[in-house]
Design an enzyme around this catalytic site. Structure first.
Site, PDB file in Angstrom:
ATOM      1  N   THR A  56       2.998  -0.717  15.054  1.00  0.00           N
ATOM      2  CA  THR A  56       3.601  -0.230  16.291  1.00  0.00           C
ATOM      3  C   THR A  56       3.033  -0.940  17.508  1.00  0.00           C
ATOM      4  OG1 THR A  56       3.950   1.959  15.320  1.00  0.00           O
ATOM      5  CG2 THR A  56       3.992   1.810  17.716  1.00  0.00           C
TER       6      THR A  56
ATOM      7  N   GLY B  57      -4.441  -0.232  11.896  1.00  0.00           N
ATOM      8  CA  GLY B  57      -5.014   0.532  10.798  1.00  0.00           C
ATOM      9  C   GLY B  57      -5.098  -0.261   9.508  1.00  0.00           C
ATOM     10  N   THR B  58      -4.064  -1.045   9.228  1.00  0.00           N
ATOM     11  CA  THR B  58      -4.073  -1.886   8.028  1.00  0.00           C
ATOM     12  C   THR B  58      -5.139  -2.966   8.131  1.00  0.00           C
ATOM     13  OG1 THR B  58      -1.697  -1.508   7.709  1.00  0.00           O
ATOM     14  CG2 THR B  58      -2.666  -3.391   6.569  1.00  0.00           C
ATOM     15  N   ILE B  59      -5.240  -3.592   9.312  1.00  0.00           N
ATOM     16  CA  ILE B  59      -6.272  -4.609   9.525  1.00  0.00           C
ATOM     17  C   ILE B  59      -7.655  -4.000   9.336  1.00  0.00           C
ATOM     18  CG2 ILE B  59      -7.314  -6.154  11.233  1.00  0.00           C
ATOM     19  CD1 ILE B  59      -4.518  -6.515  12.421  1.00  0.00           C
TER      20      ILE B  59
ATOM     21  N   ASP C 141     -19.583 -12.795  19.892  1.00  0.00           N
ATOM     22  CA  ASP C 141     -20.737 -12.906  20.790  1.00  0.00           C
ATOM     23  C   ASP C 141     -21.876 -11.969  20.425  1.00  0.00           C
ATOM     24  OD1 ASP C 141     -19.545 -10.523  21.477  1.00  0.00           O
ATOM     25  OD2 ASP C 141     -19.584 -10.871  23.646  1.00  0.00           O
TER      26      ASP C 141
ATOM     27  N   LEU D 292     -15.463 -10.168  23.517  1.00  0.00           N
ATOM     28  CA  LEU D 292     -15.315 -11.314  22.624  1.00  0.00           C
ATOM     29  C   LEU D 292     -15.698 -10.870  21.215  1.00  0.00           C
ATOM     30  CD1 LEU D 292     -17.015 -14.029  24.864  1.00  0.00           C
ATOM     31  CD2 LEU D 292     -14.553 -13.718  24.513  1.00  0.00           C
TER      32      LEU D 292
ATOM     33  N   LEU E 275     -21.963  -8.781  20.639  1.00  0.00           N
ATOM     34  CA  LEU E 275     -22.056  -7.663  21.577  1.00  0.00           C
ATOM     35  C   LEU E 275     -20.819  -6.781  21.493  1.00  0.00           C
ATOM     36  CD1 LEU E 275     -23.347  -9.502  24.790  1.00  0.00           C
ATOM     37  CD2 LEU E 275     -24.687  -7.962  23.321  1.00  0.00           C
TER      38      LEU E 275
ATOM     39  N   THR F 294       0.836  -1.204   0.000  1.00  0.00           N
ATOM     40  CA  THR F 294       0.000   0.000   0.000  1.00  0.00           C
ATOM     41  C   THR F 294       0.871   1.254   0.000  1.00  0.00           C
ATOM     42  OG1 THR F 294      -0.149   0.059   2.421  1.00  0.00           O
ATOM     43  CG2 THR F 294      -1.831  -1.187   1.240  1.00  0.00           C
TER      44      THR F 294
ATOM     45  N   GLU G 225      -8.046   5.424  13.217  1.00  0.00           N
ATOM     46  CA  GLU G 225      -8.569   6.492  12.364  1.00  0.00           C
ATOM     47  C   GLU G 225      -9.508   7.391  13.160  1.00  0.00           C
ATOM     48  OE1 GLU G 225      -7.867   7.347   9.163  1.00  0.00           O
ATOM     49  OE2 GLU G 225      -6.255   5.872   9.345  1.00  0.00           O
TER      50      GLU G 225
END
Length: 299
Positions: free
Chosen positions: A95, A68-70, A218, A215, A220, A40, A271
């Site tokens: 980081t 952020g990438t995830i 779940d 979790l 929630l 990227t 973000e």
């Protein structure tokens, strides 16, 4: 391993010259595993690479970077409306790596890469904010958001997650609570919040367990509010358990509505999003993610 389907690694540009990663990928390719790599450069690249991954027919899209990438990769995956949706693989290279760490992803590159390719794909939740943006890990507001947003990049690069705490202590005299009202299922609170954490995952800000019981499958979201007027006494008081701490408010709900009389900022997996009104809702089973069998975030 040689019989596993192709994968596409979306690599944050900051890790493009990671030699150990290059060697790990080469070893897997030598075993007959096809791994496409895309790097990227600017916002929107992750979406384009996910589109390419679908055209290539890969079974897994691996997010190589930090939270952020995830977030970018997972957000692109849940926007797919038809056909087969690739699973998400996690390769922590950022980081703090809060989501991957709390999910039990191995720190060793070769082990993390093998898990991302061959791990069991489990359905997990995500969260949507104001019907326009999403997060996979956590939304944080108040003191924590200002610190993670304002911490200098050079300090983060040198000290990792500890940099957030150090920068926070340096800024302590300027940090004030946010006045807000929060509603959820069987939940209502109004007051001054120093820190707000709404978690699909458990930790943010470089290892801070803001939502320790959260979790990711779940249906929630977990809420934790650190209340008070002055930051230093509140921080010291949080050293006690939440059951004994009047400065900690906990809640759980499939959605939360937040209203503030002034503009506040939430950090969504890194973000920032500013406003006075926020509607945050869980998206149950939004995508499949390759996780270790003993992942602590699964019920």
């Amino acid at each position: 391993m040689a019989n596993f389907p192709d994968s596409l690694l979306i690599l944050n540009g900051k890790s493009a010259d990671n030699q150990p990663l290059r060697e790990a990928i080469t070893l897997l390719r030598d075993e007959g595993i096809q791994i496409h790599v895309r790097v990227t450069w600017e916002k929107g690249d992750a979406q384009r690479y996910v589109d390419e991954a679908r055209r290539l027919g890969v079974e897994t899209v691996i997010a190589g970077g930090g939270d952020g990438t995830i977030n970018e990769v997972s957000t692109a995956l849940i926007q797919i409306r038809d056909g087969v949706v690739p699973a998400l693989g996690l390769l922590p290279l950022g980081t703090a790596n809060d989501f991957a760490t709390s999910a039990g992803i191995p720190e060793a590159l070769d082990k993390a890469l093998k898990l991302a390719i061959a791990g069991n794909a489990m359905e997990i939740d995500m969260a949507r904010v104001n019907d326009k943006t999403s997060f996979i890990n956590m939304a944080t507001g108040g003191f924590g958001t200002r610190i993670t947003t304002e911490t200098p990049e050079k300090l983060k690069a040198a000290l990792g997650g500890v940099s957030y705490l150090i920068h926070g202590l340096m800024r302590m005299d300027t940090l004030k609570p946010d006045r807000c009202e929060i509603r959820g299922e069987n939940f209502h609170w109004q007051g001054n919040a120093l820190v707000i954490g709404i978690g699909n995952g458990r930790q943010a800000g470089g290892g801070q367990q803001l939502c320790p019981t959260a979790l990711i499958n779940d249906g929630l979201l977990q809420l934790r509010i650190f209340t008070g007027e002055e930051l230093l006494p509140a921080l010291f008081s949080t050293l006690t358990q939440s059951d004994d701490n009047q400065n900690i408010i906990d809640g759980a709900s499939a959605w939360f509505d937040i209203h503030a009389p002034h503009e506040i900022t939430f950090n969504l997996d890194g973000e920032p999003l500013s406003g006075q009104e926020f509607h945050i809702e869980v998206l149950p089973g939004a995508l499949r993610c390759r996780l270790p069998p003993d992942c602590p975030l699964l019920r």
